[in-house]
Scaffold this motif. Structure first.
Motif, PDB file in Angstrom:
ATOM      1  N   SER A 112       5.742   6.565  -0.983  1.00  0.00           N
ATOM      2  CA  SER A 112       6.137   5.500  -0.070  1.00  0.00           C
ATOM      3  C   SER A 112       5.107   5.420   1.042  1.00  0.00           C
TER       4      SER A 112
ATOM      5  N   GLY B  54       2.927   2.721   1.620  1.00  0.00           N
ATOM      6  CA  GLY B  54       1.824   1.789   1.451  1.00  0.00           C
ATOM      7  C   GLY B  54       2.091   0.474   2.165  1.00  0.00           C
ATOM      8  N   GLY B  55       1.087  -0.392   2.191  1.00  0.00           N
ATOM      9  CA  GLY B  55       1.258  -1.681   2.834  1.00  0.00           C
ATOM     10  C   GLY B  55      -0.055  -2.361   3.092  1.00  0.00           C
ATOM     11  N   LEU B  56      -0.002  -3.389   3.918  1.00  0.00           N
ATOM     12  CA  LEU B  56      -1.180  -4.171   4.286  1.00  0.00           C
ATOM     13  C   LEU B  56      -1.604  -3.790   5.707  1.00  0.00           C
TER      14      LEU B  56
ATOM     15  N   THR C 187       1.861   3.603  -4.887  1.00  0.00           N
ATOM     16  CA  THR C 187       2.155   2.727  -3.756  1.00  0.00           C
ATOM     17  C   THR C 187       0.889   1.958  -3.395  1.00  0.00           C
ATOM     18  N   GLN C 188       1.039   0.663  -3.191  1.00  0.00           N
ATOM     19  CA  GLN C 188      -0.113  -0.204  -2.964  1.00  0.00           C
ATOM     20  C   GLN C 188      -0.580  -0.113  -1.516  1.00  0.00           C
ATOM     21  N   VAL C 189      -1.876   0.079  -1.349  1.00  0.00           N
ATOM     22  CA  VAL C 189      -2.517   0.030  -0.037  1.00  0.00           C
ATOM     23  C   VAL C 189      -3.545  -1.094  -0.076  1.00  0.00           C
ATOM     24  N   THR C 190      -3.408  -2.029   0.837  1.00  0.00           N
ATOM     25  CA  THR C 190      -4.341  -3.146   0.923  1.00  0.00           C
ATOM     26  C   THR C 190      -4.936  -3.188   2.316  1.00  0.00           C
TER      27      THR C 190
ATOM     28  N   LEU D 175      -2.618   4.227   7.945  1.00  0.00           N
ATOM     29  CA  LEU D 175      -1.377   4.289   7.189  1.00  0.00           C
ATOM     30  C   LEU D 175      -1.078   5.745   6.886  1.00  0.00           C
TER      31      LEU D 175
END
Length: 118
Positions: free
Chosen positions: A7, A9-11, A112-115, A18
């Motif tokens: 958990s 991740g995010g923009l 989890t996506q990290v952008t 992050l």
């Protein structure tokens, strides 16, 4: 069998931070090594960092350059990846993984996506 769930991740904009978390369950983790890998679009999955569960000894990929810190909370079975000074090149799906002594990393979370935007 080890279950892992990431958990956090995010923009985020370039230069931002992050903190990823990985919750581990299913067995005891003494002597395990816990790690983070990442996979960017069109690229192979690559090593980011790992830490030994019992002594907390960390190792990092060269590209981390002192920006990331891996840590663990043994009592709560949590592993963290604090990421600072993020760059667009850090954009990827980040995976938590675990390795028993003498084995390869064989247990993986869903990612989890990290952008990181420029």
């Amino acid at each position: 069998q080890v279950q892992l769930e990431e958990s956090g991740g995010g923009l985020v904009q370039a230069g931002g931070s992050l903190r990823l978390s990985c919750a581990a369950s299913g067995r005891t983790f003494n002597s395990y090594t816990m790690g983070w890998f990442r996979q960017a679009p069109g690229k192979q999955r690559e090593f980011v960092a790992f830490i030994t569960w019992n002594f907390g000894i960390p190792r990092y990929a060269d590209f981390v350059k002192g920006r990331f810190t891996i840590s663990r909370d043994s009592a709560k079975k949590l592993v963290f990846l604090q990421m600072n000074s993020l760059e667009p090149e850090d954009t990827a799906v980040y995976y938590c993984t675990a390795r028993a002594p003498g084995e390869e990393f064989g247990s993986w979370g869903q990612g989890t996506q990290v952008t990181v935007s420029s």
